[in-house]
Design a protein around this motif. Sequence first.
Motif, PDB file in Angstrom:
ATOM      1  N   PHE A  21       1.603  10.834  68.811  1.00 52.30           N
ATOM      2  CA  PHE A  21       1.292   9.648  68.764  1.00 52.30           C
ATOM      3  C   PHE A  21       2.033   8.716  69.651  1.00 52.30           C
ATOM      4  N   ASP A  22       1.669   7.356  69.617  1.00 49.36           N
ATOM      5  CA  ASP A  22       2.428   6.479  70.350  1.00 49.36           C
ATOM      6  C   ASP A  22       3.653   6.010  69.687  1.00 49.36           C
ATOM      7  N   LEU A  23       3.372   5.816  68.324  1.00 52.32           N
ATOM      8  CA  LEU A  23       4.595   5.574  67.751  1.00 52.32           C
ATOM      9  C   LEU A  23       4.733   6.125  66.316  1.00 52.32           C
ATOM     10  N   GLY A  46       9.939   6.871  57.380  1.00 53.72           N
ATOM     11  CA  GLY A  46      10.308   6.091  56.278  1.00 53.72           C
ATOM     12  C   GLY A  46       9.086   4.945  55.997  1.00 53.72           C
ATOM     13  N   GLY A  47       8.614   5.080  54.926  1.00 53.78           N
ATOM     14  CA  GLY A  47       7.724   3.990  54.449  1.00 53.78           C
ATOM     15  C   GLY A  47       8.143   3.054  53.328  1.00 53.78           C
ATOM     16  N   GLY A  48       9.344   2.691  53.533  1.00 50.31           N
ATOM     17  CA  GLY A  48       9.724   1.512  52.591  1.00 50.31           C
ATOM     18  C   GLY A  48       9.523   0.281  53.044  1.00 50.31           C
ATOM     19  N   CYS A  49      10.270  -0.747  52.688  1.00 51.90           N
ATOM     20  CA  CYS A  49      10.211  -1.885  53.280  1.00 51.90           C
ATOM     21  C   CYS A  49      10.000  -2.123  54.868  1.00 51.90           C
ATOM     22  N   ALA A  50      10.966  -1.672  55.680  1.00 52.05           N
ATOM     23  CA  ALA A  50      10.996  -1.757  56.897  1.00 52.05           C
ATOM     24  C   ALA A  50       9.676  -1.189  57.384  1.00 52.05           C
ATOM     25  N   GLY A  51       9.531   0.340  57.351  1.00 58.10           N
ATOM     26  CA  GLY A  51       8.580   0.907  57.856  1.00 58.10           C
ATOM     27  C   GLY A  51       7.138   0.597  57.647  1.00 58.10           C
ATOM     28  N   LEU A  52       7.124   0.071  56.377  1.00 56.63           N
ATOM     29  CA  LEU A  52       5.581  -0.735  56.262  1.00 56.63           C
ATOM     30  C   LEU A  52       5.431  -1.860  56.817  1.00 56.63           C
ATOM     31  N   MET A  53       6.599  -2.655  56.765  1.00 59.01           N
ATOM     32  CA  MET A  53       6.242  -3.986  57.283  1.00 59.01           C
ATOM     33  C   MET A  53       6.150  -3.831  58.694  1.00 59.01           C
ATOM     34  N   LEU A  54       6.771  -2.960  59.464  1.00 58.88           N
ATOM     35  CA  LEU A  54       6.691  -2.879  60.927  1.00 58.88           C
ATOM     36  C   LEU A  54       5.173  -2.314  61.259  1.00 58.88           C
ATOM     37  N   ALA A  55       4.865  -1.293  60.563  1.00 57.98           N
ATOM     38  CA  ALA A  55       3.370  -0.630  60.596  1.00 57.98           C
ATOM     39  C   ALA A  55       2.448  -1.764  60.569  1.00 57.98           C
ATOM     40  N   HIS A  56       2.640  -2.730  59.425  1.00 58.25           N
ATOM     41  CA  HIS A  56       1.592  -3.915  59.040  1.00 58.25           C
ATOM     42  C   HIS A  56       1.460  -4.736  60.287  1.00 58.25           C
ATOM     43  N   TYR A  57       2.573  -5.012  60.861  1.00 63.47           N
ATOM     44  CA  TYR A  57       2.408  -5.889  62.090  1.00 63.47           C
ATOM     45  C   TYR A  57       1.896  -5.436  63.305  1.00 63.47           C
ATOM     46  N   VAL A  58       2.253  -3.960  63.391  1.00 61.24           N
ATOM     47  CA  VAL A  58       1.740  -3.411  64.729  1.00 61.24           C
ATOM     48  C   VAL A  58       0.278  -3.290  64.634  1.00 61.24           C
ATOM     49  N   VAL A  59      -0.364  -2.779  63.539  1.00 62.74           N
ATOM     50  CA  VAL A  59      -1.760  -2.418  63.407  1.00 62.74           C
ATOM     51  C   VAL A  59      -2.500  -3.679  63.526  1.00 62.74           C
ATOM     52  N   PRO A  98      -7.540   0.125  69.326  1.00 57.53           N
ATOM     53  CA  PRO A  98      -8.119   1.019  68.565  1.00 57.53           C
ATOM     54  C   PRO A  98      -7.338   2.549  68.859  1.00 57.53           C
ATOM     55  N   LEU A  99      -6.915   2.335  70.324  1.00 56.28           N
ATOM     56  CA  LEU A  99      -6.750   3.927  70.755  1.00 56.28           C
ATOM     57  C   LEU A  99      -5.107   4.010  70.602  1.00 56.28           C
ATOM     58  N   MET A 100      -4.659   3.246  70.177  1.00 60.38           N
ATOM     59  CA  MET A 100      -2.965   3.528  70.029  1.00 60.38           C
ATOM     60  C   MET A 100      -2.822   4.366  68.622  1.00 60.38           C
ATOM     61  N   ARG A 101      -2.094   5.149  68.841  1.00 62.53           N
ATOM     62  CA  ARG A 101      -1.811   6.192  67.441  1.00 62.53           C
ATOM     63  C   ARG A 101      -0.696   5.757  66.697  1.00 62.53           C
ATOM     64  N   PRO A 121      -8.053   3.130  61.452  1.00 64.69           N
ATOM     65  CA  PRO A 121      -8.258   4.495  61.281  1.00 64.69           C
ATOM     66  C   PRO A 121      -7.166   5.285  62.410  1.00 64.69           C
ATOM     67  N   ASN A 122      -6.564   4.197  63.366  1.00 67.11           N
ATOM     68  CA  ASN A 122      -5.862   4.933  64.215  1.00 67.11           C
ATOM     69  C   ASN A 122      -4.103   4.835  63.688  1.00 67.11           C
ATOM     70  N   CYS A 123      -4.140   4.536  62.369  1.00 64.80           N
ATOM     71  CA  CYS A 123      -2.687   4.568  61.713  1.00 64.80           C
ATOM     72  C   CYS A 123      -2.833   5.758  60.584  1.00 64.80           C
ATOM     73  N   THR A 124      -1.951   6.655  60.677  1.00 63.26           N
ATOM     74  CA  THR A 124      -1.922   7.883  59.834  1.00 63.26           C
ATOM     75  C   THR A 124      -0.708   7.599  58.864  1.00 63.26           C
ATOM     76  N   VAL A 125      -0.918   7.704  57.690  1.00 63.51           N
ATOM     77  CA  VAL A 125       0.136   7.537  56.740  1.00 63.51           C
ATOM     78  C   VAL A 125       0.373   8.662  55.994  1.00 63.51           C
ATOM     79  N   MET A 126       1.494   9.538  56.252  1.00 70.98           N
ATOM     80  CA  MET A 126       1.559  10.978  55.545  1.00 70.98           C
ATOM     81  C   MET A 126       2.750  10.707  54.478  1.00 70.98           C
ATOM     82  N   LEU A 127       2.395  10.572  53.074  1.00 76.49           N
ATOM     83  CA  LEU A 127       3.166  10.697  52.059  1.00 76.49           C
ATOM     84  C   LEU A 127       3.616  12.042  51.789  1.00 76.49           C
TER      85      LEU A 127
END
Length: 397
Positions: free
Chosen positions: A8-10, A14-27, A32-35, A113-119
């Motif tokens: 992955f590129d990034l 942790g998918g709490g407040c900080a992790g989800l918010m960062l992913a939200h702004y990055v995607v 589309p090629l960035m993983r 689709p370039n964002c994978t969330v693993m719960l």
Amino acid sequence: MHQAAAAFDLAIIGGGCAGLMLAHYVVQHASPLMRILLLESRTHYTRDKTWCFWQEDNHDFSDLVQHRWQQWAFGLQDQSHESQHTQSGALSYQCIPSEVFYNAMQTHLSQHPNCTVMLGTNLTHCQAHDNGYCLQTNSATVYANAVVDTRPPDAAGLHEGLQQVFLGYEVRTATPVFAADRAGLMQGMSCDEYGFRFTYTLPFSATHALVEETRFTPHAVPLLTLRQMLAQTLQQRLNGQAFHVEREEYGCIPMTTQLANTAPQPATYVRAGTGGGAVRAASGYAFQRIQGWAQACAREFLRTGLLLPHPPEPRWRQAMDAVFLEVLRTRPTLTPSLFMRMAQALDDQTFARFLSEKASAADVLQVIRAMPTLPFIRALPVLLPTIPRGLRWTSAP
Ligand SMILES: Cc1cc2nc3c(=O)[nH]c(=O)nc-3n(C[C@H](O)[C@H](O)[C@H](O)COP(=O)(O)OP(=O)(O)OC[C@H]3O[C@@H](n4cnc5c(N)ncnc54)[C@H](O)[C@@H]3O)c2cc1C
């Protein structure tokens, strides 16, 4: 079963407040090629937090706001102070229930689709590997060029030793008891053997509220003790009226200046969220600080491939928080009157700007003027490490 290694590129741990918010702004702006990978140890999200902050009406998450209060109240055990109604366009106190935020973020990420969330994926080990990182989890080994680690810090050993501990019940009553237009920020402020205590109330309607028993304390407060205190508080606040508990909310937030970054540099591995110094030491507020960081970090990553840590605390804020924590630790009996003085001396918008870090120099001066001089002079030695060396008086060369 272990899956094959993926790259992955990034990777966000942790998918709490900080992790989800960062992913939200990055995607939002990533090619589309960035993983992008987000690892979260929980198997599913629940309503575990109620995030509140002062903000204007329009902002990136205004669709998620479930309630806004134009007034807020403070009170000692025997004295109360209420702010005036704020004007429209000014800062109001706003609340986002965590499950609303988690659902919205998951929905948004699932559209990319370039964002994978693993719960249900627990990071067990992370080490440098070639020009990136190798991450081992309970179910897979993955590689990433850059890593944001939002796992919580180990609060034990942080030298101020203070924490904000709270237990809340979301309650419903049969008849109206709550003033629905006013958030109770710090009511019934007092001090006992555990230190400074107060009640925090978010009234969602006249018969529905979140009521929290809160402590700023160096002591471990047993959950049973918090439950007993909350039961007493509810008994008093509701005049003995019966209530139904819908949900419980517990939190323990380190109150420390030690997690703050002093000289942060863009890097390929950063700590973020609570463990990266996101929480304001003297108040426990972090949501807006995390949002500001996530936006800036996403922008930098998309531009350069490097990540930004949380920005350093301005010196004046570092100093004020250090002195405040020292007073809280050494002279807790003064704390209720300190907060009351501040609430009475500041107009509501100055207070809101101060706590939401939108304060002007004039606002800060007003806050300083509201404070009693003597306890702060006594606590001044803790300021010394925050004063630039050249400005300090020293007897030795
Ligand atoms: C109950 C509560 C209420 C709060 N209310 C407010 C408020 O009103 N306003 C405000 O500004 N701030 C508030 N805060 C402070 C702050 O905003 C929150 O703590 C916020 O959630 C911090 O975000 P975070 O991402 O650092 O931590 P978290 O949101 O806790 O996220 C960390 C994530 O990392 C995951 N994780 C941990 N270990 C691993 C691992 N090994 N592998 C994978 N994942 C892992 C966890 O499951 C979690 O989802 C509150 C805090 C609490 C506890």
